[in-house]
Design an enzyme around this catalytic site. Structure first.
Site, PDB file in Angstrom:
ATOM      1  CE1 TYR A 177      42.878  42.098  46.218  1.00 24.04           C
ATOM      2  CE2 TYR A 177      44.069  40.013  46.075  1.00 24.04           C
ATOM      3  CZ  TYR A 177      44.041  41.397  45.951  1.00 24.04           C
ATOM      4  OH  TYR A 177      45.162  42.074  45.547  1.00 24.04           O
ATOM      5  CB  CYS A 178      37.139  41.784  43.615  1.00 22.20           C
ATOM      6  SG  CYS A 178      35.585  41.248  44.358  1.00 22.20           S
ATOM      7  NE  ARG A 179      36.014  47.418  41.361  1.00 21.75           N
ATOM      8  CZ  ARG A 179      35.326  47.320  40.229  1.00 21.75           C
ATOM      9  NH1 ARG A 179      34.053  46.923  40.277  1.00 21.75           N
ATOM     10  NH2 ARG A 179      35.902  47.597  39.081  1.00 21.75           N
TER      11      ARG A 179
END
Length: 229
Positions: A177-179
């Site tokens: 996952y990221c932003r």
């Protein structure tokens, strides 16, 4: 209907919010602020803007009720006013994806080419985490990880991923996952990991949406960062 009616006055204020969203730099600043509280200097550095330009955009968003600020010495720190900002950005994305051909082309030509598989939902990832079935991989930069991350997540920024593959269990599913839903980091990470034989998937959105849903997060907005020299 009188032009001075309460409804017209409300619509005028709503239009102010909509107009404030009408700049790509502001949307990028909001994505950064969704990770946690930041100084103006750091926000400028992260988005490639001058401090003066970033400050102007942030002031406009503050006047529209999207951002709040506080001062600590000579530094000004910003954060999202509340989670309704995330809801607004999510609705904007859904509308554009459904009705704008250029957005559809970009989604198909970049994002789907890297990961056309269905993303893992927040609820499903939480279930797999509790069962010990997955490695949760946070591919954001270290400073963003420090502002808050999923419990038990391993932080390997995308640019360091190939050098740190030994830190990942090849026999376990990896969910990156990221932003947020349009952050390219998790798409790139999943594509790279699959090419190397890992069983990798992507969370449906990112840390801000996870936190807004009331799901557990380690760390918080007390972490303050000043711009690096």
């Amino acid at each position: 209907m009188s032009s001075g009616s309460p409804k017209q006055a409300l619509f005028t204020q709503f239009a102010l919010v909509a107009k404030t969203l009408g700049h790509a730099h502001r949307l990028e600043l909001l994505e950064q602020l969704a990770q946690g509280e930041r100084s103006v200097e750091v926000l400028a550095q992260k988005t490639g803007l001058s401090i003066a330009n970033a400050s102007q955009h942030l002031q406009r968003m503050r006047r529209a009720g999207m951002v709040t600020t506080r001062r600590d010495g000579k530094f000004v720190y910003c954060r999202l006013a509340d989670d309704a900002v995330l809801d607004l950005l999510a609705a904007l994305g859904r509308l554009a994806e459904r009705n704008m051909a250029e957005v559809e082309r970009l989604m198909r030509g970049y994002f789907h080419d890297r990961d056309a598989m269905e993303a893992v939902s927040r609820e499903e990832l939480l279930r797999r985490m509790r069962a010990g079935m997955v490695t949760v991989l946070d591919v954001r930069p270290e400073d963003e990880f420090a502002l808050g991350h999923l419990p038990g997540a391993i932080n390997i920024p995308l640019k360091e991923l190939k050098k740190k593959l030994a830190e990942l269990d090849a026999g376990k599913e990896i969910v990156a996952y990221c932003r947020g839903p349009y952050c390219v980091l998790s798409y790139e990470a999943v594509a790279a990991l699959r090419a190397l034989g890992f069983n990798a998937s992507r969370l449906e959105d990112g840390l801000p949406e996870w936190r807004a849903a009331g799901l557990p997060v380690v760390g918080g907005t007390a972490y303050l960062q000043r711009a690096k020299p």
